[in-house]
Design an enzyme around this catalytic site. Sequence first.
Site, short mmCIF file in Angstrom:
data_model
loop_
_atom_site.label_atom_id
_atom_site.label_comp_id
_atom_site.label_asym_id
_atom_site.label_seq_id
_atom_site.Cartn_x
_atom_site.Cartn_y
_atom_site.Cartn_z
NE ARG A 76 -3.96 -2.09 1.97
CZ ARG A 76 -4.85 -2.18 0.98
NH1 ARG A 76 -4.96 -1.22 0.09
NH2 ARG A 76 -5.65 -3.22 0.90
CG HIS A 123 4.72 -6.38 -8.06
ND1 HIS A 123 4.12 -5.13 -7.97
CD2 HIS A 123 3.95 -7.12 -8.90
CE1 HIS A 123 3.03 -5.13 -8.73
NE2 HIS A 123 2.90 -6.32 -9.31
CE1 TYR A 145 -2.75 -2.89 -3.36
CE2 TYR A 145 -1.41 -4.87 -3.35
CZ TYR A 145 -2.37 -4.07 -2.76
OH TYR A 145 -2.93 -4.47 -1.58
CG HIS A 172 0.34 -2.81 -11.45
ND1 HIS A 172 -0.68 -3.06 -10.55
CD2 HIS A 172 0.99 -3.98 -11.61
CE1 HIS A 172 -0.63 -4.33 -10.19
NE2 HIS A 172 0.38 -4.90 -10.80
CD GLU A 207 1.46 -7.23 -13.50
OE1 GLU A 207 2.17 -6.75 -12.59
OE2 GLU A 207 0.60 -8.09 -13.30
CG ASP A 267 -1.19 -10.98 -14.48
OD1 ASP A 267 -2.16 -11.74 -14.71
OD2 ASP A 267 -0.85 -10.65 -13.33
CG HIS A 312 -3.39 -8.50 -15.17
ND1 HIS A 312 -2.35 -7.77 -14.65
CD2 HIS A 312 -4.09 -8.95 -14.09
CE1 HIS A 312 -2.41 -7.77 -13.33
NE2 HIS A 312 -3.46 -8.48 -12.96
CG HIS A 362 2.81 -11.71 -12.92
ND1 HIS A 362 2.44 -10.40 -12.70
CD2 HIS A 362 4.02 -11.86 -12.33
CE1 HIS A 362 3.40 -9.80 -12.01
NE2 HIS A 362 4.38 -10.66 -11.79
CG ASP A 414 -6.42 -7.42 -11.83
OD1 ASP A 414 -6.11 -8.58 -11.52
OD2 ASP A 414 -5.70 -6.43 -11.60
CG HIS A 418 -4.74 -12.59 -9.72
ND1 HIS A 418 -3.45 -12.37 -9.35
CD2 HIS A 418 -5.04 -11.59 -10.58
CE1 HIS A 418 -2.99 -11.28 -9.95
NE2 HIS A 418 -3.94 -10.79 -10.70
CD GLU A 469 1.27 -11.54 -9.76
OE1 GLU A 469 0.50 -11.47 -10.73
OE2 GLU A 469 1.93 -10.57 -9.35
#
Length: 277
Positions: free
Chosen positions: A37, A67, A70, A107, A142, A176, A179, A211, A224, A226, A256
């Site tokens: 976050r 990564h 996000y 991203h 990504e 991904d 995605h 991914h 989106d 998963h 993921e």
Amino acid sequence: MLTIGCHLSSSKGFLHMGKEAVSIGATTFQFFTRNPRGGRAKELDHEDIRAYEEYAIAHGFPVILAHAPYTLNACAREGRTREFAWETMADDLKRMEALPGQMYNFHPGSHVGQGMEAAVELIAACLNQAMTKNQTTTILLETMAGKGSEVGSRFEELRAVIDRVRWPEHMGVCLDTCHVYDAGYDIVNRLDEVLEEFDRILGLERLRAIHLNDSKNPFASHKDRHEKIGEGSLGAETFVRIINHPKLRKLPFFLETPNELPGYAGEIAFLRGAYRE
Ligand code: FE
Ligand code: FE
Ligand code: ZN
């Protein structure tokens, strides 16, 4: 050899992640550079990094994938949000050099009404202020599902960012599976055609990581969410085809999926069993 791993928590350091990866049959892993976050990153522990490097050599880890948080939105409309993203990326890339030669995925962001062109300019500007000529880290854009005003659900948008980057030799793409399928690339029925399109627009040499995620939603849903391998709209067979595809089989694959370690171990065992050596 199939290079496969999953997303791991970085809270106990690199050596711990390495050992966790080995315990589930992985030879790579992905981790967040800081709290997903956002917020401040932990101090780098150089002793832990050295210990990890030795462990990685001993266990044949080719490369690992960092990564970005996000919440990072390099093309945010609001000044402070954008500033945070730019500072975070610059700081992350500087820290990545403590463990040279790895990959950093992020991203591209959401344009929040500013339009795709303005967003592409901002993302490239963010990269240009964060990257350095001699960095050893490869930065991956990504592919996104196209939720809301997300940038990067079309290969053309990623290409437009790379075209504006000062040192494109440091840039790659992470595909991904959830995605791209949600974005409307039919990798279930037309994998070869999608890869041809990727090659035409981005060049397959830019594809550096995958991914592996099934999707809770149908084709082109732009959602989106998963799902575990084989339990979503892509289906187990799709993943067997992807990991064995002549153009993909040498790439590092990262799960993921919504799993704890035993669930990941099961998916890794399944995919290793399905890999044609
Ligand atoms: Fe991601
Ligand atoms: Fe992903
Ligand atoms: Zn996702």
